[in-house]
Enzyme design. Structure first.
Site, PDB file in Angstrom:
ATOM      1  N   LYS A 159       0.866  -1.195   0.000  1.00  0.00           N
ATOM      2  CA  LYS A 159       0.000   0.000   0.000  1.00  0.00           C
ATOM      3  C   LYS A 159       0.897   1.238   0.000  1.00  0.00           C
ATOM      4  O   LYS A 159       1.067   1.902   1.031  1.00  0.00           O
ATOM      5  CB  LYS A 159      -0.899  -0.053   1.245  1.00  0.00           C
ATOM      6  CG  LYS A 159      -2.362   0.207   0.939  1.00  0.00           C
ATOM      7  CD  LYS A 159      -3.227  -0.119   2.127  1.00  0.00           C
ATOM      8  CE  LYS A 159      -4.331   0.878   2.343  1.00  0.00           C
ATOM      9  NZ  LYS A 159      -5.199   1.172   1.239  1.00  0.00           N
TER      10      LYS A 159
HETATM   11  N1  PMP Z   1      -7.662  -2.323  -3.001  1.00  0.00           N
HETATM   12  C1  PMP Z   1      -7.187  -1.078  -2.793  1.00  0.00           C
HETATM   13  C2  PMP Z   1      -6.487  -0.387  -3.905  1.00  0.00           C
HETATM   14  C3  PMP Z   1      -7.374  -0.455  -1.547  1.00  0.00           C
HETATM   15  O1  PMP Z   1      -6.890   0.777  -1.334  1.00  0.00           O
HETATM   16  C4  PMP Z   1      -8.078  -1.131  -0.539  1.00  0.00           C
HETATM   17  C5  PMP Z   1      -8.324  -0.464   0.788  1.00  0.00           C
HETATM   18  N2  PMP Z   1      -7.320  -0.719   1.714  1.00  0.00           N
HETATM   19  C6  PMP Z   1      -8.547  -2.439  -0.796  1.00  0.00           C
HETATM   20  C7  PMP Z   1      -8.319  -2.989  -2.044  1.00  0.00           C
HETATM   21  C8  PMP Z   1      -9.246  -3.235   0.251  1.00  0.00           C
HETATM   22  O2  PMP Z   1      -8.326  -3.742   1.178  1.00  0.00           O
HETATM   23  P1  PMP Z   1      -8.745  -3.977   2.686  1.00  0.00           P
HETATM   24  O3  PMP Z   1      -9.902  -4.916   2.650  1.00  0.00           O
HETATM   25  O4  PMP Z   1      -7.544  -4.578   3.315  1.00  0.00           O
HETATM   26  O5  PMP Z   1      -9.104  -2.661   3.247  1.00  0.00           O
END
Ligand code: PMP
Length: 307
Positions: A159
Site C-alpha cells: 500500500k
Molecule cells: N484495493 C485497494 C487499492 C485499496 O486501497 C483497498 C483499501 N485498503 C482495498 C483494495 C481493500 O483492502 P482492505 O480490505 O484490506 O481494506
C-alpha cells in the site's frame, strides 16, 4: 469539506495532539510518494460499550510486508505497532465508528528518491468514519480508462502512497462522469480492482474475485469474505475476470475497509442482474456486519475490543 478527526495522534515516538503532528515540506515521502499506509476500522460494539478493531494484527502483518517489498525497516515491531494503536484508541476514546490511518514514511529531507538511504518513521491518526460509499443504494461504476499499476511498476500488493495517484486519477475520472467509483483493468486487460476496494462478482451461484496476481491489494476484507463464503458453503473462485463478465454477472459488490461490503447496481451503464441487492451479496453483507459489531462468536478472534 472539513475533515473531522480525533484529537490525538502518534507522531515521532509520542502520543501528541494531532494539530502538532506536522512534517516539513522537504519530507522525502511528500516529494516522491515514498510512504506506506494502512486503513483499519474500529466499530462501536453492539452494546455501545467499547470499540471492536477489525483484524488489527493482520493489518500490521500486511503493513510490514509492504516494508519488506520496498526493502526498508521500521523501528517498531509488529507487537509495538499493535500496542501503539491500542494506546492511541484508548487515548482518543471514540464513541463512534472510526478509521485508523497508520503511515510509514521516508522522513529524511534529501533531494533524491533513493530508497536505499531513506529513513522511515511511523505515525498514526484516527478519524470518525461512517459510510465511505453507500451500502444501500447500489453503486454506479465505470471501467476506468486508467490502467492499474502493475507489480513491476508500483506493486499494488504494497500500500504505497505514491501508487495512489493511479487510484486518484481513476476516482476523479469516475466522479467527473457522475459515477460512484471506478474499476481498473490490468495491462493485460483483465479486471484488477476498484480505486480503493476489491471486486467480487456472482455467476451461477459462485462468488468470483480476481486472483492475488491481478495487480490488486491483497485486501483483508477480501480474505475475510472468502472465508465467510466458504463457511457458508458458497463456492469461491479466485481467477482472472474479464470486463464483460461483470456485465453478465448476477451480482457484484466491492469490498474493503473503507467500502465495507457495498453492492453494485451498474457498471458502464449495464445494470447488473435485476438491479437489486442479490441474495449472496446480502448474506455476505449481513454476516460481515454481524461480525464487526461483535454479534458472531465464531469470528470473535477477528476483533480486538478496546474500552
Ligand atoms: N484495493 C485497494 C487499492 C485499496 O486501497 C483497498 C483499501 N485498503 C482495498 C483494495 C481493500 O483492502 P482492505 O480490505 O484490506 O481494506
Amino acid at each position: 469539506m472539513k475533515q473531522q478527526y480525533f484529537p490525538y495522534a502518534f507522531f515521532q515516538g509520542k502520543l501528541i495532539p494531532v494539530k502538532e503532528a506536522k512534517v516539513s515540506i522537504m519530507t522525502n515521502a511528500l516529494q516522491y510518494g515514498t510512504g506506506l499506509f494502512g486503513g483499519i476500522r474500529g466499530y462501536l460494539a453492539e452494546d455501545g460499550k467499547g470499540i471492536n478493531i477489525f483484524r488489527l494484527s493482520d493489518h500490521y502483518q500486511r503493513f510490514l510486508q509492504s516494508m519488506l517489498i520496498i526493502d526498508r525497516k521500521l523501528k517498531y515491531s509488529h507487537q509495538e505497532l499493535v500496542s501503539i494503536t491500542l494506546a492511541l484508541v484508548k487515548k482518543n476514546q471514540p464513541k463512534t465508528d472510526c478509521y485508523l490511518r497508520p503511515i510509514a514514511y521516508a522522513a529524511n529531507l534529501g533531494i533524491s528518491p533513493d530508497l536505499s538511504v531513506a529513513d522511515f518513521d511511523f505515525a498514526i491518526y484516527m478519524i470518525p468514519l461512517g459510510e465511505y460509499l453507500s451500502l444501500d443504494k447500489g453503486l454506479k461504476l465505470m471501467v476506468s480508462s486508467w490502467v492499474r499499476i502493475s507489480d513491476n511498476m508500483i506493486p499494488a500488493r504494497a500500500k504505497i502512497t505514491g501508487g495512489y495517484i493511479n487510484s486518484a486519477l481513476a476516482k476523479a475520472e469516475a466522479a467527473r462522469g457522475g459515477y460512484d467509483d471506478a474499476l481498473m483493468l490490468t495491462s493485460s486487460g483483465h479486471v484488477a480492482e476498484g480505486s480503493a476496494a476489491n471486486l467480487f462478482i456472482v455467476r451461477n451461484g459462485a462468488l468470483i474475485t480476481s486472483e492475488k496476481t491481478a495487480d490488486v491489494l491483497e485486501g483483508i476484507t477480501r480474505r475475510s469474505i472468502i472465508k465467510l463464503a466458504e463457511d457458508l458453503g458458497i463456492p469461491v473462485e479466485e481467477r482472472a475476470i474479464d470486463r464483460t463478465e461483470i456485465y453478465v454477472a448476477d451480482e457484484a459488490f466491492l469490498s474493503g475497509t473503507g467500502v465495507q461490503v457495498a453492492w453494485i447496481r451498474e457498471v458502464d451503464g449495464r445494470v447488473i442482474g435485476d438491479g437489486k441487492l442479490g441474495p449472496i451479496s446480502e448474506k455476505i453483507k449481513q454476516k460481515f456486519f454481524d461480525i464487526v459489531r461483535g454479534r458472531e462468536k465464531k469470528y470473535s478472534g477477528w476483533l480486538t475490543k478496546i474500552y
